[in-house]
Every structure is written in structure tokens, then in C-alpha cells.
Design an enzyme around this catalytic site. Structure first.
Site, PDB file in Angstrom:
ATOM      1  CE1 TYR A  94      -5.162 -13.702  -4.529  1.00  0.00           C
ATOM      2  CE2 TYR A  94      -6.087 -12.167  -6.121  1.00  0.00           C
ATOM      3  CZ  TYR A  94      -6.216 -13.288  -5.320  1.00  0.00           C
ATOM      4  OH  TYR A  94      -7.399 -13.981  -5.304  1.00  0.00           O
ATOM      5  CB  SER A 190       1.359  -7.210  -2.670  1.00  0.00           C
ATOM      6  OG  SER A 190      -0.038  -7.256  -2.535  1.00  0.00           O
ATOM      7  CD  GLN A 191      -0.116 -14.325  -3.707  1.00  0.00           C
ATOM      8  OE1 GLN A 191      -1.224 -14.815  -3.686  1.00  0.00           O
ATOM      9  NE2 GLN A 191       0.684 -14.403  -4.756  1.00  0.00           N
ATOM     10  CG  ASP A 280      -1.646  -0.532   0.668  1.00  0.00           C
ATOM     11  OD1 ASP A 280      -2.615  -0.843  -0.047  1.00  0.00           O
ATOM     12  OD2 ASP A 280      -0.613  -1.225   0.782  1.00  0.00           O
ATOM     13  CG  HIS A 319      -0.879  -2.431  -2.750  1.00  0.00           C
ATOM     14  ND1 HIS A 319      -0.583  -2.846  -1.462  1.00  0.00           N
ATOM     15  CD2 HIS A 319      -0.748  -3.534  -3.543  1.00  0.00           C
ATOM     16  CE1 HIS A 319      -0.296  -4.137  -1.470  1.00  0.00           C
ATOM     17  NE2 HIS A 319      -0.391  -4.575  -2.718  1.00  0.00           N
TER      18      HIS A 319
END
Length: 339
Positions: A94, A190-191, A280, A319
Site C-alpha cells: 500500500y 501486505s497489499q 501484526d 507487519h
């Protein structure tokens, strides 16, 4: 950061309450059909990358609505002439874009073709991007950021465009003569990991050649729980939007069901290696396990077939997840699949 989410034993058994809309398959069939009505027009222009062991091409292809999407294709410079390589199609986290020309070439260093898709409208944080999002909904009412862009209806929601771009990126990568179109790996953090899950689901029954999915601490999974419990990162954009627009919770969640990785994961048939980090607080582990536990399971009218899957859990990480340790795990996973 403490262990704020469910204990590991409960994570392994956790099932999301998210259910697919009855017309989910019809919606995505129509969306992909509409996207394919535009010529792919993939182009690969050689560029200087300042590296002696990697050849790089500046890529442009037609994504959602035929709009141009940028990318990089990295190839090992000393590859066998005429050989076709398995390709890792990578999606970005992201706020990031495809980055500088030589910023990430590690899959090519490992002997793969490495295709990095730029993410439309991003590249303002993390790594640089070169692809705008020209859709009219970009100017609609939204919270600052991208999570609520176009959230008023499913046709305009931002991730409809991104998922189409991701699907067409696979087709673009497959079109290059140095790529083996029957050996496509999807990867992202992630994204990027969330886009991997979505693309793996959308590819099932619609696009041949995807042989593995590597969603690393994936975002965009189990929206209702993520919105409720996540203290940091992009999910709170939705909560903050709904704090102001108090009457839009039900309608927003109805739209998000079409893009929730839990629903799309059920369609997937390619073997998958997930990762989750127990500390996370951006992509909570319960949301990742919701996706993992649904992956390949199928539902009425969908194509999931119990795809083989594994998950690596990093107990003491936030994360950032497994990082370089997990990349080795991914390499070993792919070696088993590719032989």
C-alpha cells in the site's frame, strides 16, 4: 507490540463471517470480460538498469478500462538463448509503486523472470509509482487514502480497478517470449499479498498458467473484522470514514464483500504459501487466517478444489513479517512445485 489477537490455536480454526454475494461470480465474469474487450497492447522496452547480471524492460499494458499500467520485467542477463522461464508476477504494498529500475531484482537474481506491476494511483510512499488512476471516482467523497475511493458502489470501488490490472498483468507477463506462460507465480507483501489472493481466485477457471501463490502478511482480508480491531494502517481509513458517514456502514460492507480476499480465496486452485505475523497490528493475524482457512475451499457455484496450502507464522514480528527469512521459505516452496 503484544499478542493482541486470537491465540494461535484459535487462529488455526478461525472462520470469517464474511459470505460471498450471490452474484459474485457473475460480477467478476462480467468485469474480466469487459477488461478483455480492450487489446492488451503489452510493450517491453529495454532500459538501462546499471546492473551487469539483469536485463530490464519498461512495461506498459492495458489495465482496467484500457488505461495504461506500467511495470518492470527483469530477466537474468545470462539466460539460455531461446529458453522460457517461470515468471514471478509481483504486486506492491500500500502506497508504493514499481520503484526505481534496479530497486528490486531479487527474483531475477534467483533465475526467474520477474514482473513488477505498478499500482494505479499509488507510489506516493514507499517506492515510486508511474501509473495514475484516471477513474472519475477518484474525486468522490472519501477518507484521505484509497480504501474508501468509490466505495459507494461495486462498479466504482478502487480495488475493482486494481484487481483487473493485476489479472491483466499476468496476461502481459505471459506474452513475453522469454516467459513460460504455463509457470506463473503470484507474489506480494501486505497489499501486494492481498492482490495475490484476489488474482489467484480470479484466475481459477478464467486464466491458465498460475501454478503458485505467495501471499505474505496479506491485506484486504476479512474486512468486517479488520475494520473493527485494527489500530494502525489502511483499514482505519474505512473506520474513520464511517465515523463521519454514520449511515453508510451496511452499504459499504455490502460493496466490500465483492473485494474481500476471503470470498475470492475460496475460488483459488493454485498451491499457496501464506505468512502471518502474530504481532501484526496492520494486517491482524486473524484476518490472514480467515483468508488462509478459506483458500481453495470452494462454495456453491465456485471453483475451489481444496488447493494445497501452507502458512508460516512469525510469532514475534509485526507487519514486517518474515522478510529475508520468509523469502528463503518461498524459494524452497517453489522448488518443490517446479521440480
Amino acid at each position: 507490540m503484544p499478542l493482541f489477537d486470537l491465540p494461535l490455536a484459535q487462529l488455526r480454526a478461525y472462520s470469517s463471517d464474511v459470505t460471498p454475494p450471490e452474484d459474485l461470480g457473475h460480477f467478476w465474469d462480467a468485469t474480466i470480460r469487459e477488461a478483455r474487450a480492450f487489446p492488451l497492447d503489452a510493450s517491453f522496452e529495454p532500459v538501462e538498469n546499471y546492473l551487469s547480471v539483469i536485463d530490464t524492460f519498461d512495461v506498459t499494458f492495458a489495465g482496467y478500462g484500457g488505461a495504461p499500467v506500467r511495470g518492470w520485467l527483469h530477466l537474468p542477463a545470462h539466460r539460455e538463448p531461446g529458453a522460457s522461464l517461470p515468471v514471478v508476477v509481483q504486486y506492491v504494498g500500500y502506497s508504493g509503486g514499481r520503484g526505481l529500475v534496479n530497486q528490486d531484482t531479487r527474483w531475477a537474481q534467483a533465475g526467474y523472470a520477474h514482473f513488477i506491476m505498478d499500482t494505479r494511483g499509488q507510489g506516493y510512499g514507499g517506492t515510486l509509482g508511474d501509473t495514475p488512476d484516471p477513474h472519475p471516482s477518484a474525486g468522490d467523497v472519501a477518507h484521505a487514502g484509497l480504501m474508501t475511493r468509490g466505495i459507494g458502489n461495486r462498479e466504482d470501488y478502487y480495488y475493482r480497478r486494481v484487481y483487473v490490472d493485476a489479472f491483466r498483468a499476468v496476461e502481459a507477463a505471459q506474452s513475453h517470449p522469454a516467459v513460460d506462460p504455463s509457470r506463473v507465480v503470484l507474489a506480494g507483501v501486505s497489499q501486494g499479498g492481498g492482490i495475490v489472493v484476489a488474482t489467484a481466485g480470479l484466475a481459477a477457471g478464467r486464466l491458465d498458467g498460475v501454478i503458485a501463490a505467495l501471499p505474505d502478511v496479506p491485506f484486504l482480508q476479512d474486512f468486517p473484522r479488520a475494520i473493527d480491531i485494527t489500530p494502525r494502517g489502511p483499514y482505519p481509513e474505512i473506520a474513520q470514514f464511517l465515523a463521519r458517514h454514520r449511515d453508510r456502514y451496511d452499504s459499504a460492507l455490502a460493496v466490500l464483500r465483492y473485494f474481500d480476499g476471503v470470498n475470492l480465496a475460496r475460488w483459488a486452485t493454485a498451491p499457496a504459501l501464506y505468512s502471518a505475523a502474530q504481532m501484526d497490528d496492520i494486517c491482524p493475524p486473524s484476518t490472514v487466517f480467515a483468508s488462509f482457512n478459506a483458500y481453495g475451499s470452494g462454495t456453491a457455484g465456485s471453483s475451489g478444489t481444496g488447493a494445497g496450502k501452507e502458512i508460516e507464522v512469525y510469532r514475534f514480528n509485526n507487519h514486517e513479517g518474515g522478510q529475508e527469512h520468509h523469502w528463503i521459505r518461498q524459494l524452497l516452496f517453489l522448488r518443490k512445485i517446479l521440480g
